[in-house]
Design an enzyme around this catalytic site. Structure first.
Site, PDB file in Angstrom:
ATOM      1  N   CYS B  85       0.822  -1.211   0.000  1.00 55.55           N
ATOM      2  CA  CYS B  85       0.000   0.000   0.000  1.00 55.55           C
ATOM      3  C   CYS B  85       0.853   1.256   0.000  1.00 55.55           C
ATOM      4  O   CYS B  85       0.324   2.363  -0.122  1.00 55.55           O
ATOM      5  CB  CYS B  85      -0.941  -0.015   1.199  1.00 55.55           C
ATOM      6  SG  CYS B  85      -1.526  -1.667   1.598  1.00 55.55           S
ATOM      7  N   HIS B 334      -9.123   3.974  -1.432  1.00 57.61           N
ATOM      8  CA  HIS B 334      -7.775   3.422  -1.294  1.00 57.61           C
ATOM      9  C   HIS B 334      -7.427   2.459  -2.445  1.00 57.61           C
ATOM     10  O   HIS B 334      -7.358   1.254  -2.253  1.00 57.61           O
ATOM     11  CB  HIS B 334      -7.662   2.719   0.068  1.00 57.61           C
ATOM     12  CG  HIS B 334      -6.307   2.165   0.375  1.00 57.61           C
ATOM     13  ND1 HIS B 334      -5.132   2.692  -0.136  1.00 57.61           N
ATOM     14  CD2 HIS B 334      -5.918   1.120   1.157  1.00 57.61           C
ATOM     15  CE1 HIS B 334      -4.094   1.981   0.316  1.00 57.61           C
ATOM     16  NE2 HIS B 334      -4.545   1.028   1.088  1.00 57.61           N
TER      17      HIS B 334
END
Lengths: 386, 386
Positions: B85, B334
């Site tokens: 991420c 996200h």
């Protein structure tokens, strides 16, 4: 910009490592390189690692952190880079830039892939992700098919023959038989290649590199610090990278990799050298036709003459420009993310005079060329000893 | 080392882009950034792109070459970096280093992920590849479970409550409602969060960031050239990255991300600033507890006080240190590889005074913090306007 040297090199044997996982391979190669450099891990400032497809092959991403963890490097930054089969040399290039720029001093560069845990059809599908998935693989064009198109066109344009391509495999197996790290250590004959099963006409099984597990690692340092670590530092004189269209059908040519030509031109300029200065090279022979195109695109032979040169032994050990003394991807094996770093390891050994039964005589200058997919990324490095 | 500036920024809306593919998203964000910078593509020297899991999500690797191709950047080098991420901010960091070192002048930095083409369970499994697949995911520890462990320990050690965590979600939705690029543009109440379904006790659906498609892009240049391109260049004052153990069970603490602390310390040192100098920040709120830990680890609040500070509105727009004005991962969305670059885009807009209804008053200095997985990679950037 500082000059950059390789102060340590190490690799696992390449092959089918049923008893070792991805992590074991990384650690083994890393420890060998660190030991070779004679440094302790706490001297290392940063790391870069090349891996193509760990997500699909072993369900693991976040490879930089994994390697920092398993090599005991926390909390230094370790970053994964990916450029398909050129991932390893992209990692080398990031490491080179980090040291050249003065941002980091001692940098570890790794390449790794664990490919044999899945079936061959699945792996072939995964490797197709190196090409244009939507316009090539989805329509059935796996990598053997794509390189077969290039081979057929090369044959049409230049009279390259299947025997010429086969001779590349014979030569690389001969080299690999002298390399204890190689996946295949047996010599083969032209007849073996010519009579082997067709994968994608005109490419046969023995024209293709295998599926391989393995890892390779080099340690980089500024050249002016290198002698304090290593008796035989190897300078990386140039590092160049170029891109081309992802899908073959968009390219200007089917018989050249333009990205290789552009990267090589830049590398020669930076090094202030010409193809004639290169004494040996590790090139990207994922298929035999790829080596033939590479030795042309790198300027070792005129376009169209790579096939005859190969058949005539002009790229074998003992010739003016031995190609793939390691055995290349064909015989040493092709754990995709590791290949670019393995090329640097082989060049390092050659330039140190440590290549044992396959040593290039009086080797001072060498080159590596690593390709992503069918040529959408190419990376060229030039090295010399001091 | 040269000073580095952002001269252009752009992004797609974040959300479920059923009508756009990975390539469309990349091109849209890239074109917006190039247009914003007022440059033509042929001025660009190199590119870096962050993508976590394109192999498993869209069967495509070799993302650097794909982007060079679709953005018309051939033959310049474009390299994909991956750090789960944190992939986006790792790309930003590589671009920063390339410009700072003098190796390249104009560099494009992208982040992208296309996540909604697969079912949610499959995507959850893929995201598990950001943690330790062998020691966590394989045994059932998906990311909500891992962060739930941290949340429970934070509650035990510091008295943090579920309401405090919920208040982070409420605040980020309030911010996201002012951001036309956000996935969720609706405000929610504490009751909504508290009454939402449990995902991994004590975390509920509204404590979790969503699955998102999107891309973001910034253009970097040396600061001394930046004014010729942009009226409002934003300087990247510091870029720092650190690693920690991949698996939660190996860490020193379950209530801090040590990698964030190490990276932040380094970034403050380089910038010659302290946490008090930061006027706002984009932090990694993949779960509400992550934002609470982040604002502590970054030094905005003492350890253990992040929860009360959130509940008391000390991180909302209008407070001394507004956190996640974009809506954060929670409300803006996200798309993992894009998030780090999106943070840079939001900070750029804030520092230019272009953040419309969510503008931080008199914003001069901002920070972004991006985390890979459960904290094995952390990247901190500090920015200022001129």
């Amino acid at each position: 910009m500082r000059k950059v040297a390789i102060i340590g090199a190490g690799m696992t044997t390449f092959g089918e490592h049923w008893e070792q996982g991805f992590r074991d391979l990384v650690v083994e190669a890393g420890l060998r390189a660190v030991t070779d450099a004679g440094i302790s891990g706490d001297k290392i400032d940063a790391g870069f690692v090349g891996t193509m497809a760990s997500g699909r092959l072993i369900s693991q991403e976040h490879i930089g952190a994994l390697i920092a963890d398993y090599m005991g490097l926390n909390p230094i930054p370790v970053t994964r880079v990916e450029g398909a089969c050129a991932s390893g040399s992209l990692a080398l290039r990031q490491g080179f830039m980090a040291v050249a720029s003065g941002i980091h001093d001692i940098v570890v560069v790794g390449g790794v892939e664990k490919m044999t845990d899945l079936g061959v059809n699945t792996v072939s599908d995964i490797l197709g992700g190196a090409g244009d998935q939507e316009w090539e693989l989805f329509l059935g064009a796996t990598f053997p098919a794509i390189y077969a198109l290039m081979a057929r066109r090369h044959m049409h344009d230049f009279g390259t023959t299947e025997e010429m391509m086969a001779s590349v495999a014979v030569k690389n197996h001969k080299h690999g038989a002298k390399n204890k790290y190689a996946q295949f250590q047996n010599e083969i004959t032209l007849k073996t290649v010519m009579e082997s099963k067709t994968v994608a006409d005109p490419l046969k099984v023995f024209d293709c590199s295998p599926i391989t597990d393995g890892a390779a690692c080099v340690i980089l340092a500024p050249l002016d610090m290198a002698h304090s670590f290593s008796k035989k530092p190897i300078e990386i004189v140039a590092s160049a990278q170029a891109s081309d269209h992802l899908a073959l059908h968009s390219r200007e040519s089917m018989v050249s990799l333009k990205a290789t030509q552009v990267a090589a031109k830049k590398a020669y300029e930076v090094a202030k050298m010409t193809p004639k200065d290169m004494q040996f090279a590790e090139v990207h022979d994922c298929f035999t036709i790829a080596e033939i195109m590479a030795i042309e695109d790198l300027g070792f032979f005129p376009k169209g003459k790579g096939g005859p040169a190969s058949l005539e032994g002009k790229t074998a050990l003992g010739s003016e420009i031995p190609i793939n003394t390691s055995g290349g991807l064909k015989a040493c094996g092709h754990p995709v993310g590791a290949t670019g770093v393995k090329q640097a390891v082989e060049v390092t050994w050659q330039l140190r005079g440590e290549a044992e039964g396959r040593q290039v005589k009086d080797a001072h200058i060498g080159l590596s060329q690593n390709v992503g997919g069918s040529g959408a990324t190419a990376v060229v490095h030039i090295y010399r000893n001091l």
